[in-house]
Structures are given as C-alpha cells and as structure tokens.
Design a protein around this motif. Structure first.
Motif, PDB file in Angstrom:
ATOM      1  N   GLY A   1      52.219  41.650  80.271  1.00 55.35           N
ATOM      2  CA  GLY A   1      52.649  42.173  81.558  1.00 55.35           C
ATOM      3  C   GLY A   1      53.934  42.969  81.478  1.00 55.35           C
ATOM      4  O   GLY A   1      54.063  44.023  82.124  1.00 55.35           O
ATOM      5  N   LEU A   2      54.900  42.496  80.700  1.00 54.33           N
ATOM      6  CA  LEU A   2      56.180  43.183  80.598  1.00 54.33           C
ATOM      7  C   LEU A   2      56.054  44.524  79.883  1.00 54.33           C
ATOM      8  O   LEU A   2      56.771  45.483  80.204  1.00 54.33           O
TER       9      LEU A   2
ATOM     10  N   VAL B   1      50.525  46.330  78.637  1.00 48.81           N
ATOM     11  CA  VAL B   1      49.443  46.594  77.690  1.00 48.81           C
ATOM     12  C   VAL B   1      48.392  45.483  77.744  1.00 48.81           C
ATOM     13  O   VAL B   1      48.676  44.336  78.088  1.00 48.81           O
ATOM     14  N   ARG B   2      47.196  45.870  77.358  1.00 54.72           N
ATOM     15  CA  ARG B   2      46.061  44.954  77.297  1.00 54.72           C
ATOM     16  C   ARG B   2      45.985  44.350  75.895  1.00 54.72           C
ATOM     17  O   ARG B   2      45.921  45.065  74.903  1.00 54.72           O
ATOM     18  N   LEU B   3      46.003  43.034  75.807  1.00 53.19           N
ATOM     19  CA  LEU B   3      45.942  42.352  74.513  1.00 53.19           C
ATOM     20  C   LEU B   3      44.615  41.606  74.404  1.00 53.19           C
ATOM     21  O   LEU B   3      44.282  40.799  75.266  1.00 53.19           O
TER      22      LEU B   3
ATOM     23  N   GLY C   1      45.582  40.669  80.399  1.00 53.44           N
ATOM     24  CA  GLY C   1      45.907  41.932  81.076  1.00 53.44           C
ATOM     25  C   GLY C   1      44.779  42.920  80.982  1.00 53.44           C
ATOM     26  O   GLY C   1      44.965  44.058  80.530  1.00 53.44           O
ATOM     27  N   SER C   2      43.595  42.513  81.422  1.00 54.20           N
ATOM     28  CA  SER C   2      42.387  43.324  81.241  1.00 54.20           C
ATOM     29  C   SER C   2      42.466  44.675  81.942  1.00 54.20           C
ATOM     30  O   SER C   2      41.785  45.626  81.542  1.00 54.20           O
ATOM     31  N   ASP C   3      43.293  44.792  82.979  1.00 55.11           N
ATOM     32  CA  ASP C   3      43.378  46.044  83.727  1.00 55.11           C
ATOM     33  C   ASP C   3      44.529  46.929  83.262  1.00 55.11           C
ATOM     34  O   ASP C   3      44.823  47.949  83.887  1.00 55.11           O
TER      35      ASP C   3
END
Length: 329
Positions: free
Chosen positions: A273-274, A277-279, A288-290
């Motif tokens: 989130g910070l 990026v999507r991991l 963080g799919s979006d």
C-alpha cells in the motif's frame, strides 16, 4: 549511568556497528554458530517417523533457547553498570565499562541485519537496472528467497525482492530490537536462534515436515507482535504522505491475512500500500490486487521505506526505554 541509559547506548552502538561494518565473517558470527549447531542436531535425528521427529525438533529448539538464554543472562548480568565490581578504580574501571559495552553491543548487532538486507536488495536492483535478468534472479535466490526463481520475469523479481525486504524488516530488525526491549540480551539471542531454526527447518518437505514444526510454530508466536508493530512503524515513517498511509491501511486491513504465514502478510501488505504496487506470489497470494505492477525503481523505494522504518524502530525503542523502562528490569 542507569540501566536504562545503558540499554539505549547498547542499541545505538549496535546499530552504528551494523551500518558501518555490516556482518562479521561467518567464523566470528554467533548466528553462523547457531546454524552449525542446528545443522548438526538435524543430521543426528535418528529416525524419520513423525512423533520422534517432532520431539527431536522440540529438543533442537529447547537446547538453544536454554543455552543462549543462560549465556545472555550471564553476560548481561556481569556487565551492567550497577553490577560491575566497584573495587576497581580509574583506568581499570573505565576499561571494564567500555569492554562490557562493546561485548553487549556486538552481540546485539549480530542478532539483526540492516546493512546486509539493504545491500542484498540493492544487488537485485542494480542487476535489473543493467538489464541482466539472469544475474538479478541469481542475486534474489542467493540472498533473499528460497523459492524457485528461474521462471520469474523482471516484474516478479521486483515483487519478490520487495516482499522479502518488507518481511525481513520485521524478522531481521524490528523483532530482535523488540525482544531486546522486553528481555535484554537473552531475549534477542533466543529470538534469533528460534528464527534461525525456522529458516533451516521450517519447510513442508517429507524430511522436515515434523522436525521443523515446533520451530515454525514457535517462530510464528514470537513474531505475532513484532510483525504488527512493524506495520505501525512503516506507517509512522510515512506520515509525510498521508494519502499513501490511508491506502496502506486499506490494503493491510483487507490483504494481510492472505498469506499462509500468520505474520508475513502484515508488513508485506503495508509495504504494498505504501509503495502503491501489487505483490503476488503465483498460486499463493495477491496483495493490493488493484494496484500497479512493481518496477525495478520500486525496489529502491522499498529500501527507502526500510531505512525510514529502521530509524523509527530505533527511535521508538530508545524513547520507550528511557520513558517506561524495560520489563526485563
């Protein structure tokens, strides 16, 4: 000097030693010695049926916990300013003070790794920047992850590097300082031993499924608080970007439980989130799919977040020691 001021000084010197000199050679590294002991006891396991292996794994953990806890207690007990012999005066007493301070700081330093983790991530970053995906995967596999990296592309290598640094922000820095805060040198040494046991034994293979079960579960329990405290420190270190913090809280709240580990998902989802990026670890989790796919520059951003989080951890530990005292005393 009070015991609390002594503890703060030990932490600050230990961090300075790490940043200036990095890791000592393996022949002088207490964690390498721990690994040798664990490897020896692992090879001595007499049978492979589940219950004897489970008991043997318990014994491996117990031997190190008791031995290192006692060793840390003895070293710390005889080297605290309040317990140093007062019969020595002048130069002898000064030598005893600085010698004891150096021993405590060096042992504590060996329980965490700041410079080494950042350097490991930077080797992957430099290789990707140079367009050498093969070298980046080699560095990733050698320094940071145990998974098969051969089929990863540049985006996945970047994601794996970010994930490893985020998780190890807790395991390699915050947790050792947390246990030093709670239980002094014995606490830091015990944590590092259990974490090393999990790193060497905590795999779901036929050979290690039961031998490493106790160390894996013990490591899970020990990291419950540090992993979540790491999230708070990451947020604290990023307060100058309130929008990012709000996004990180959202991702952490929704995705932190998606990993098989009860702890790793917390710092990893907060970092996702910070950084925005999507991991993803294919077939296991998406955090963080979006969000956008990570790039090589996000590794540098993760290292920056890591440095800020370490600074926040040291500052909070120092203030907490001075203001509230440590439960150990």
């Amino acid at each position: 000097m009070t015991p609390l001021e002594w503890n703060v000084l030990v932490v600050l010197i230990a961090v300075a030693i790490d940043l200036l000199f990095g890791e000592p050679p393996n022949r002088l590294h207490p964690v390498a010695w721990m690994g040798l002991l664990i490897g020896l006891l692992k090879r001595k396991c007499p049978v492979e049926s589940w219950f004897p292996c489970l008991l043997w794994g318990f014994g491996i953990v117990a031997i190190g916990v008791v031995g290192l806890g006692f060793l840390g207690y003895v070293i710390e007990s005889i080297s605290q300013p309040s317990t140093m012999p007062q019969a020595f005066g002048g130069k002898a007493n000064t030598f005893a003070f600085f010698g004891s301070l150096a021993v405590n700081a060096c042992l504590l330093k060996c329980c965490f790794g700041i410079r080494s983790l950042e350097k490991a991530a930077n080797t992957v970053y430099q290789a990707l920047k140079a367009g050498d995906l093969g070298e980046a995967k080699r560095c990733l596999s050698y320094h940071l992850v145990s998974r098969d990296v051969q089929q990863l592309d540049a985006t996945q290598v970047s994601a794996a590097t970010i994930e490893s640094v985020a998780e190890n922000t807790s395991d390699s820095v915050v947790a050792p300082l947390f246990f030093y805060f709670l239980a002094g040198l014995p606490g830091a040494l015990i944590y590092r031993y259990v974490n090393t046991c999990d790193a060497m034994l905590g795999y779901r293979t036929d050979r290690l499924q039961w031998l490493g079960k106790f160390s894996a579960r013990t490591d899970d329990v020990l990291n419950l608080v540090p992993a979540r405290f790491t999230v708070a420190l990451m947020m604290l270190s990023s307060l100058l970007s309130p929008g990012r913090v709000a996004e990180a809280i959202r991702i952490w709240w929704t995705d932190s439980g998606r990993t098989s580990s009860p702890n790793a998902g917390h710092p990893m989802s907060a970092a996702a989130g910070l950084l925005g990026v999507r991991l993803e670890k294919e077939g296991q989790y998406v955090l963080g799919s979006d969000l956008a796919e990570p790039s090589v520059d996000d590794i540098a951003a993760m290292n920056s977040l890591f440095r800020r989080t370490v600074f926040a951890a040291v500052a909070v530990a120092a203030v907490a020691c001075l203001v509230t005292g440590r439960l150990y005393f």
